[in-house]
Design a protein around this motif. Structure first.
Motif, PDB file in Angstrom:
ATOM      1  N   ASP A 298     -56.144  22.062 -26.812  1.00 30.26           N
ATOM      2  CA  ASP A 298     -56.256  23.248 -25.963  1.00 30.26           C
ATOM      3  C   ASP A 298     -55.834  22.933 -24.524  1.00 30.26           C
ATOM      4  N   PHE A 299     -56.018  23.913 -23.629  1.00 32.21           N
ATOM      5  CA  PHE A 299     -55.559  23.702 -22.241  1.00 32.21           C
ATOM      6  C   PHE A 299     -56.355  22.602 -21.549  1.00 32.21           C
ATOM      7  N   ASP A 300     -57.655  22.469 -21.917  1.00 36.35           N
ATOM      8  CA  ASP A 300     -58.474  21.402 -21.324  1.00 36.35           C
ATOM      9  C   ASP A 300     -57.964  20.017 -21.753  1.00 36.35           C
ATOM     10  N   SER A 301     -57.368  19.972 -22.971  1.00 38.17           N
ATOM     11  CA  SER A 301     -56.922  18.670 -23.504  1.00 38.17           C
ATOM     12  C   SER A 301     -55.951  17.974 -22.551  1.00 38.17           C
ATOM     13  N   VAL A 302     -55.153  18.797 -21.851  1.00 36.23           N
ATOM     14  CA  VAL A 302     -54.170  18.232 -20.928  1.00 36.23           C
ATOM     15  C   VAL A 302     -54.898  17.454 -19.824  1.00 36.23           C
ATOM     16  N   GLU A 303     -56.045  18.012 -19.377  1.00 35.67           N
ATOM     17  CA  GLU A 303     -56.809  17.392 -18.292  1.00 35.67           C
ATOM     18  C   GLU A 303     -57.758  16.304 -18.778  1.00 35.67           C
ATOM     19  N   ASP A 304     -58.629  16.682 -19.777  1.00 33.76           N
ATOM     20  CA  ASP A 304     -59.688  15.718 -20.150  1.00 33.76           C
ATOM     21  C   ASP A 304     -59.254  14.744 -21.255  1.00 33.76           C
ATOM     22  N   LYS A 305     -58.024  14.922 -21.731  1.00 41.77           N
ATOM     23  CA  LYS A 305     -57.470  14.027 -22.771  1.00 41.77           C
ATOM     24  C   LYS A 305     -58.388  13.954 -23.998  1.00 41.77           C
ATOM     25  N   LYS A 306     -58.910  15.133 -24.343  1.00 39.13           N
ATOM     26  CA  LYS A 306     -59.748  15.230 -25.548  1.00 39.13           C
ATOM     27  C   LYS A 306     -59.245  16.362 -26.437  1.00 39.13           C
TER      28      LYS A 306
ATOM     29  N   THR B 138     -60.311  18.855 -30.164  1.00 36.14           N
ATOM     30  CA  THR B 138     -61.425  19.269 -31.015  1.00 36.14           C
ATOM     31  C   THR B 138     -61.038  19.037 -32.472  1.00 36.14           C
ATOM     32  N   VAL B 139     -61.881  18.292 -33.176  1.00 40.56           N
ATOM     33  CA  VAL B 139     -61.599  18.035 -34.591  1.00 40.56           C
ATOM     34  C   VAL B 139     -62.543  18.883 -35.427  1.00 40.56           C
ATOM     35  N   ARG B 140     -61.958  19.682 -36.331  1.00 35.85           N
ATOM     36  CA  ARG B 140     -62.770  20.557 -37.194  1.00 35.85           C
ATOM     37  C   ARG B 140     -62.749  20.008 -38.618  1.00 35.85           C
ATOM     38  N   ASP B 141     -63.956  19.916 -39.184  1.00 34.87           N
ATOM     39  CA  ASP B 141     -64.108  19.407 -40.546  1.00 34.87           C
ATOM     40  C   ASP B 141     -63.992  20.585 -41.540  1.00 34.87           C
ATOM     41  N   ARG B 142     -63.116  20.447 -42.530  1.00 30.61           N
ATOM     42  CA  ARG B 142     -62.869  21.525 -43.503  1.00 30.61           C
ATOM     43  C   ARG B 142     -64.138  21.993 -44.217  1.00 30.61           C
ATOM     44  N   ASP B 143     -64.973  21.042 -44.624  1.00 31.05           N
ATOM     45  CA  ASP B 143     -66.107  21.398 -45.476  1.00 31.05           C
ATOM     46  C   ASP B 143     -67.327  21.877 -44.702  1.00 31.05           C
ATOM     47  N   THR B 144     -67.608  21.230 -43.560  1.00 31.50           N
ATOM     48  CA  THR B 144     -68.803  21.619 -42.808  1.00 31.50           C
ATOM     49  C   THR B 144     -68.457  22.626 -41.713  1.00 31.50           C
ATOM     50  N   MET B 145     -67.178  22.720 -41.382  1.00 32.58           N
ATOM     51  CA  MET B 145     -66.656  23.539 -40.282  1.00 32.58           C
ATOM     52  C   MET B 145     -67.215  23.083 -38.934  1.00 32.58           C
ATOM     53  N   ALA B 146     -67.880  21.922 -38.917  1.00 27.95           N
ATOM     54  CA  ALA B 146     -68.405  21.367 -37.659  1.00 27.95           C
ATOM     55  C   ALA B 146     -67.223  20.937 -36.786  1.00 27.95           C
ATOM     56  N   GLN B 147     -67.393  21.095 -35.483  1.00 28.42           N
ATOM     57  CA  GLN B 147     -66.325  20.726 -34.556  1.00 28.42           C
ATOM     58  C   GLN B 147     -66.817  19.636 -33.624  1.00 28.42           C
ATOM     59  N   GLU B 148     -65.966  18.650 -33.409  1.00 27.17           N
ATOM     60  CA  GLU B 148     -66.337  17.533 -32.526  1.00 27.17           C
ATOM     61  C   GLU B 148     -65.254  17.339 -31.487  1.00 27.17           C
ATOM     62  N   ARG B 149     -65.689  17.050 -30.269  1.00 29.31           N
ATOM     63  CA  ARG B 149     -64.711  16.777 -29.210  1.00 29.31           C
ATOM     64  C   ARG B 149     -64.475  15.262 -29.179  1.00 29.31           C
TER      65      ARG B 149
ATOM     66  N   ALA C  87     -61.967  11.920 -27.853  1.00 28.47           N
ATOM     67  CA  ALA C  87     -60.933  11.442 -26.917  1.00 28.47           C
ATOM     68  C   ALA C  87     -59.649  11.156 -27.705  1.00 28.47           C
ATOM     69  N   ILE C  88     -58.513  11.599 -27.163  1.00 35.45           N
ATOM     70  CA  ILE C  88     -57.239  11.395 -27.872  1.00 35.45           C
ATOM     71  C   ILE C  88     -57.032   9.914 -28.162  1.00 35.45           C
ATOM     72  N   SER C  89     -57.438   9.078 -27.210  1.00 37.55           N
ATOM     73  CA  SER C  89     -57.250   7.628 -27.398  1.00 37.55           C
ATOM     74  C   SER C  89     -58.080   7.096 -28.574  1.00 37.55           C
ATOM     75  N   GLU C  90     -59.100   7.843 -28.971  1.00 38.81           N
ATOM     76  CA  GLU C  90     -59.959   7.379 -30.082  1.00 38.81           C
ATOM     77  C   GLU C  90     -59.687   8.095 -31.397  1.00 38.81           C
ATOM     78  N   LEU C  91     -58.730   9.030 -31.370  1.00 40.67           N
ATOM     79  CA  LEU C  91     -58.518   9.858 -32.560  1.00 40.67           C
ATOM     80  C   LEU C  91     -58.093   9.029 -33.780  1.00 40.67           C
ATOM     81  N   LYS C  92     -57.225   8.053 -33.536  1.00 36.70           N
ATOM     82  CA  LYS C  92     -56.755   7.250 -34.675  1.00 36.70           C
ATOM     83  C   LYS C  92     -57.906   6.496 -35.333  1.00 36.70           C
ATOM     84  N   ASP C  93     -58.759   5.886 -34.519  1.00 36.57           N
ATOM     85  CA  ASP C  93     -59.915   5.152 -35.068  1.00 36.57           C
ATOM     86  C   ASP C  93     -60.857   6.112 -35.786  1.00 36.57           C
TER      87      ASP C  93
END
Ligand code: GAP
Length: 467
Positions: free
Chosen positions: A431-439, A441-452, A454-460
């Motif tokens: 989203d637009f905040d991602s440009v600034e905070d470098k984060k 949102t990951v949404r889980d298909r089954d639980t629909m839970a969303q987690e913020r 960090a882009i640097s941690e997404l691969k891990d």
């Protein structure tokens, strides 16, 4: 192949609502297409589209991992589809891989004689002098039926320039024979000792008389088979062992336990090669049917190939100096049938009203495939097309490790629904905040839970989720 698997009960011709939904989803989203569609199609041959090929490859990958990669005593093989024609004589397919057929003299339709006889309460192997005398006429038009003739299910072709009987060869009707004839090659090159197995995935062809139920029974299909060579004294033990292993494989990949069943073949149902057979059956929408067969084939295969080739295929046990023809325990599953089962098993309709009873009733389809099977693992969804410059590098990075889709078309809700419908486990919103905070949102298909995250941690984060 059990006789039950071959049955063409009337239920097959009725369209089942869940099957209809799966066929429609498969076409709409690019899982499975009718082959040669622009020419009107060709019966019981199917093509796998962009998502279907991923799903099917993942099914094969999981099977290979469980059956070869994770075992010290199973080796892989990829043998030819075309083989020496004597192989089919030795295997019994030339003489015995047949269906009894009758034709209607009037409408020219073709039927399985055993099914017509069974429906009349007669023995399926009874050969009446005339069907009319037994009061059996064409079920479609009432016309007179011909006498029974045995129809071989193998596809025949010619090798070389001459179309004569000496050049006749067959497309393999099972992958197993390629394994048996390579038994000495694999034994000598792999330093294996009994008990050990050889596994293979590949195409098989059967000119089925009553194909149907979408990809359940096709004329060109893929098998994943493993042949385990054992001392005859240990055959019963390994037969039990492989039943348990195969059942666990399905359960581990999320198949509904209540829909899986074992069914032992009755003695009059056994294939010509089998001493004992157990089917893993799944409760398909049209009937409970065979998914995979586990067979104790005894010494049938190696003794027959030994006889027909003149080569010694016995095993010399170096420790106790025993020499014997190994027994074979086979696990034989169909890739396409299994893929169809995974689609059916994963198909879930969710009511999107979420407690608001006045809201418009809408159902959303979620394909709850195990993550390992999902065709697309991650979707990168920038909130606006304007974010492409920032979101695209993330997509380029993630796709190095995962099958990934980039989608910036339509509302975010619509995009989530598109991904849910094809079973994508994780949607990453930029989203637009991602440009600034470098984060993101990951949404889980089954639980629909969303987690913020960090882009640097997404691969891990994803590595942990997919491990
Ligand atoms: N080598 C033993 C053998 O081929 P089978 O029961 O005839 O045994 C094994 O076939 C599996 O192959 C079946 O359980 C099914 O999953 C798959 N299979 C067989 N015929 C098929 C067909 N016409 N279309 C799709 N899958 C098929």
């Amino acid at each position: 192949m059990s006789k039950k698997d071959q049955s063409d009960k009337p239920s097959e011709s009725k369209v089942n609502p869940l099957m209809e939904k799966i066929v429609s989803l498969a076409k709409r989203r690019g899982f499975i297409f009718q082959s040669s569609e622009i020419y009107g199609g060709i019966n019981s041959i199917y093509d796998y589209g962009p998502l279907g090929v991923e799903l099917k490859n993942n099914v094969k990958k999981e099977w290979w991992k469980a059956m070869v990669q994770m075992r010290n005593n199973v080796e892989g093989l990829d043998s030819g589809i075309l083989m020496h024609p004597k192989i089919w004589e030795a295997s019994g397919h030339l003489a015995g891989f047949t269906d009894p057929l009758v034709d209607c003299k009037k409408c020219k339709r073709r039927f399985r004689a055993d099914h017509l006889l069974e429906a009349k309460g007669l023995k399926p192997d009874f050969r009446p002098a005339s069907f009319s005398e037994e009061g059996i006429d064409c079920p479609e038009c009432g016309g007179e039926l011909t006498n029974v003739r045995d129809f071989n299910l193998m596809f025949k072709t010619f090798m070389g320039a001459l179309e004569e009987s000496s050049a006749e060869i067959y497309l393999r009707p099972e992958t197993a024979q390629g394994i048996y004839v390579n038994f000495p090659n694999v034994l000598n090159s792999s330093r294996q000792k009994l008990p050990f197995g050889i596994a293979q995935i590949g195409k098989a062809f059967r000119n089925e008389i009553t194909p149907g139920n979408f990809t359940f029974r096709m004329r060109e299909f893929e098998q994943m088979e493993m042949q385990f060579f054992v001392n005859p004294k240990e055959a019963d033990k390994w037969f039990e062992y492989w039943q348990e292993q195969r059942l666990n494989w399905y359960l581990d990949l999320g198949v509904n336990k209540d829909k899986l069943k074992f069914r032992k073949h009755a003695s009059d149902e056994l294939a010509h090669y089998a001493k004992a057979a157990m089917d893993v059956e799944y409760d398909f929408p049209f009937d409970q049917r065979e998914l995979e067969g586990i067979h104790n084939r005894g010494e049938w295969d190696l003794s027959r190939h030994q006889k027909f080739s003149g080569k010694d295929l016995q095993y010399q046990d170096q420790e106790n100096k025993e020499k014997f023809t190994p027994y074979i325990i086979e696990t034989s599953g169909g890739v396409d049938r299994c893929t169809l089962m995974f689609l059916l098993n994963a198909y879930t309709e969710v009511d999107t009203r979420s407690g608001d009873e006045d809201a418009k009733h809408e159902t959303e389809v979620v394909l709850k495939l195990d993550k390992r099977l999902a065709p697309i693992k991650v979707a990168i969804l920038p909130l606006s097309k304007k974010l492409e410059k920032d979101a695209m590098p993330l997509y380029e990075e993630i796709r190095k490790s995962y099958m990934c889709q980039y989608d910036d078309a339509g509302s975010i809700g619509k995009r989530y629904r598109r991904q849910d419908e094809i079973g994508t486990p994780y949607c990453v919103t930029f989203d637009f905040d991602s440009v600034e905070d470098k984060k993101v949102t990951v949404r889980d298909r089954d639980t629909m839970a969303q987690e913020r995250i960090a882009i640097s941690e997404l691969k891990d984060y994803l590595t942990e989720k997919f491990c």
